[in-house]
Enzyme design. Structure first.
Site, PDB file in Angstrom:
ATOM      1  N   TYR A   1       0.869  -1.182   0.000  1.00 35.05           N
ATOM      2  CA  TYR A   1       0.000   0.000   0.000  1.00 35.05           C
ATOM      3  C   TYR A   1       0.908   1.235   0.000  1.00 35.05           C
ATOM      4  O   TYR A   1       0.901   2.061   0.885  1.00 35.05           O
ATOM      5  CB  TYR A   1      -0.968   0.003   1.190  1.00 35.05           C
ATOM      6  CG  TYR A   1      -2.241   0.717   0.836  1.00 35.05           C
ATOM      7  CD1 TYR A   1      -3.163   0.142  -0.049  1.00 35.05           C
ATOM      8  CD2 TYR A   1      -2.519   1.993   1.325  1.00 35.05           C
ATOM      9  CE1 TYR A   1      -4.316   0.807  -0.414  1.00 35.05           C
ATOM     10  CE2 TYR A   1      -3.671   2.667   0.966  1.00 35.05           C
ATOM     11  CZ  TYR A   1      -4.567   2.070   0.102  1.00 35.05           C
ATOM     12  OH  TYR A   1      -5.710   2.730  -0.264  1.00 35.05           O
TER      13      TYR A   1
ATOM     14  N   HIS B   1       7.707   5.208   0.844  1.00 34.79           N
ATOM     15  CA  HIS B   1       8.295   3.941   0.390  1.00 34.79           C
ATOM     16  C   HIS B   1       9.115   4.165  -0.885  1.00 34.79           C
ATOM     17  O   HIS B   1      10.202   3.609  -1.045  1.00 34.79           O
ATOM     18  CB  HIS B   1       7.200   2.929   0.047  1.00 34.79           C
ATOM     19  CG  HIS B   1       6.356   2.491   1.213  1.00 34.79           C
ATOM     20  ND1 HIS B   1       5.016   2.787   1.309  1.00 34.79           N
ATOM     21  CD2 HIS B   1       6.660   1.758   2.316  1.00 34.79           C
ATOM     22  CE1 HIS B   1       4.521   2.251   2.415  1.00 34.79           C
ATOM     23  NE2 HIS B   1       5.497   1.634   3.049  1.00 34.79           N
TER      24      HIS B   1
HETATM   25  P1  AMP Z   1       5.856  -0.361   6.045  1.00 38.48           P
HETATM   26  O1  AMP Z   1       5.301  -0.715   4.720  1.00 38.48           O
HETATM   27  O2  AMP Z   1       4.994   0.557   6.847  1.00 38.48           O
HETATM   28  O3  AMP Z   1       6.319  -1.574   6.824  1.00 38.48           O
HETATM   29  O4  AMP Z   1       7.175   0.492   5.783  1.00 38.48           O
HETATM   30  C1  AMP Z   1       8.207  -0.009   4.987  1.00 38.48           C
HETATM   31  C2  AMP Z   1       9.403   0.894   5.093  1.00 38.48           C
HETATM   32  O5  AMP Z   1       9.042   2.206   4.683  1.00 38.48           O
HETATM   33  C3  AMP Z   1       9.932   1.015   6.528  1.00 38.48           C
HETATM   34  O6  AMP Z   1      11.358   1.023   6.494  1.00 38.48           O
HETATM   35  C4  AMP Z   1       9.392   2.349   6.970  1.00 38.48           C
HETATM   36  O7  AMP Z   1      10.171   2.977   7.974  1.00 38.48           O
HETATM   37  C5  AMP Z   1       9.436   3.137   5.673  1.00 38.48           C
HETATM   38  N1  AMP Z   1       8.499   4.268   5.700  1.00 38.48           N
HETATM   39  C6  AMP Z   1       7.196   4.241   6.081  1.00 38.48           C
HETATM   40  N2  AMP Z   1       6.666   5.481   6.021  1.00 38.48           N
HETATM   41  C7  AMP Z   1       7.662   6.309   5.615  1.00 38.48           C
HETATM   42  C8  AMP Z   1       7.756   7.716   5.376  1.00 38.48           C
HETATM   43  N3  AMP Z   1       6.720   8.533   5.553  1.00 38.48           N
HETATM   44  N4  AMP Z   1       8.929   8.225   4.954  1.00 38.48           N
HETATM   45  C9  AMP Z   1      10.017   7.410   4.780  1.00 38.48           C
HETATM   46  N5  AMP Z   1       9.989   6.078   4.985  1.00 38.48           N
HETATM   47  C10 AMP Z   1       8.840   5.530   5.401  1.00 38.48           C
END
Ligand code: AMP
Length: 292
Positions: free
Chosen positions: A43, A48
């Site tokens: 999503y 990301h």
């Molecule tokens: P997730 O899909 O939420 O598990 O996140 C996957 C990766 O994206 C993780 O390393 C998060 O820290 C990073 N991430 C999530 N939101 C952000 C954001 N707003 N800015 C930068 N990286 C992000």
């Protein structure tokens, strides 16, 4: 040129669903190329994609993964309703420059009889760990598995999950993974709200108030710049600001910790990170900001 090299050259992204195929491919790729890994739960948003772009610069081949990891969700959390959009994600990853999308299913990652977990002991207890018992055990386990499957030279994670970044640095150090961790800055919406897949849960009125966390963090930073170093004073001010913007917010923690070690700080300095977690209506949001 092999078919793969042509694919890499023309930006075709390949999707791989099986662990064995990904391992085979990684073994073949790492003979000639460096690999950067970007683990996600899908999503996808600009946050990301900024990690994928960083990965693009860090290695020859970028492997992004989408796996909604059941072991990092506690009972009563949003595992079942976690938003998914495979088709949209695939297009975004391709456009951002990923070469491979690895997307295994839970049955492959955790087959019947699965019983091996990786745990970073103390670092996983505070903050998120206190409110989400077992969360980091799930994260460190799945990330270790992805490291073993993809064998990256570099892996990119977001500062948005500050404690996760500290825990994973420790994991890499303690288990001797020859992997460079790159931590990318938090991407925000125009009004400051940290991008998150979970923002999709917010209704329009709730969305407006969700900036309360960002506003609280900004307040801490401003006061620190004006010379306030008492964590207790800053905490009070952050709480006040959050509740002014969103009186309904249920604050779970406001914490001041060292950027590198996660040690709690009673007196803050430029290397202190302020972290907040709050329920905004029924949506759990987290955010953080370095004070200096
Ligand atoms: P997730 O899909 O939420 O598990 O996140 C996957 C990766 O994206 C993780 O390393 C998060 O820290 C990073 N991430 C999530 N939101 C952000 C954001 N707003 N800015 C930068 N990286 C992000």
């Amino acid at each position: 040129m092999t078919a793969d090299q042509i694919g890499l050259f023309f930006g075709n992204m390949k999707t791989i669903n099986s662990i064995r195929s990904m391992q085979r491919k990684a073994r073949e790729l790492c003979r000639r190329h460096t690999i950067a890994l970007v683990p996600t739960m899908g999503y996808l948003h600009e946050g990301h994609l900024s990690l994928v772009k960083k990965a693009r610069k860090a290695a020859d081949v970028v492997v992004a993964t989408i796996f909604v990891n059941p072991t990092q969700f506690g009972p009563g959390e949003d595992f079942q309703r976690y938003p998914r959009d495979e088709k949209g994600d695939r297009a975004l990853l391709r456009d951002a420059g990923a070469d491979y999308l690895f997307m295994p299913d839970a049955q492959q990652m955790y087959p019947d009889g699965y019983q091996t977990y990786v745990e970073t002991e103390q670092l996983s207890q505070a903050l998120e760990g206190a409110f989400r018992p077992g969360h980091f055990r799930g994260v460190t386990t799945v990330v270790s598995k992805l490291f073993n499957i993809v064998r990256p030279d570099a892996a990119v994670f977001g500062q948005k999950d500050f404690q996760q970044a500290v825990v994973l640095k420790r994991l890499v150090q303690d288990l001797d993974y020859p992997i460079k961790l790159i931590i990318a800055p938090t991407r925000r919406e125009k009004d400051g709200l940290a991008m998150s897949s979970r923002n999709a849960y917010l209704g329009p009125g709730q969305r407006r108030q969700a900036i309360c966390l960002y506003r609280g963090l900004r307040r801490a930073r401003t006061l620190f710049a004006e010379g306030v170093t008492s964590a207790a004073r800053l905490k009070k001010a952050v709480r006040k600001e959050i509740l002014e913007v969103c009186p309904e917010a249920e604050i779970q923690y406001i914490s001041f910790n060292d950027f590198h070690t996660l040690q709690p700080r009673t007196k803050v300095d430029k290397d202190t990170v302020c972290s907040v977690a709050a329920m905004v209506y029924d949506v759990r949001l987290i955010d953080n900001m370095r004070l200096g």
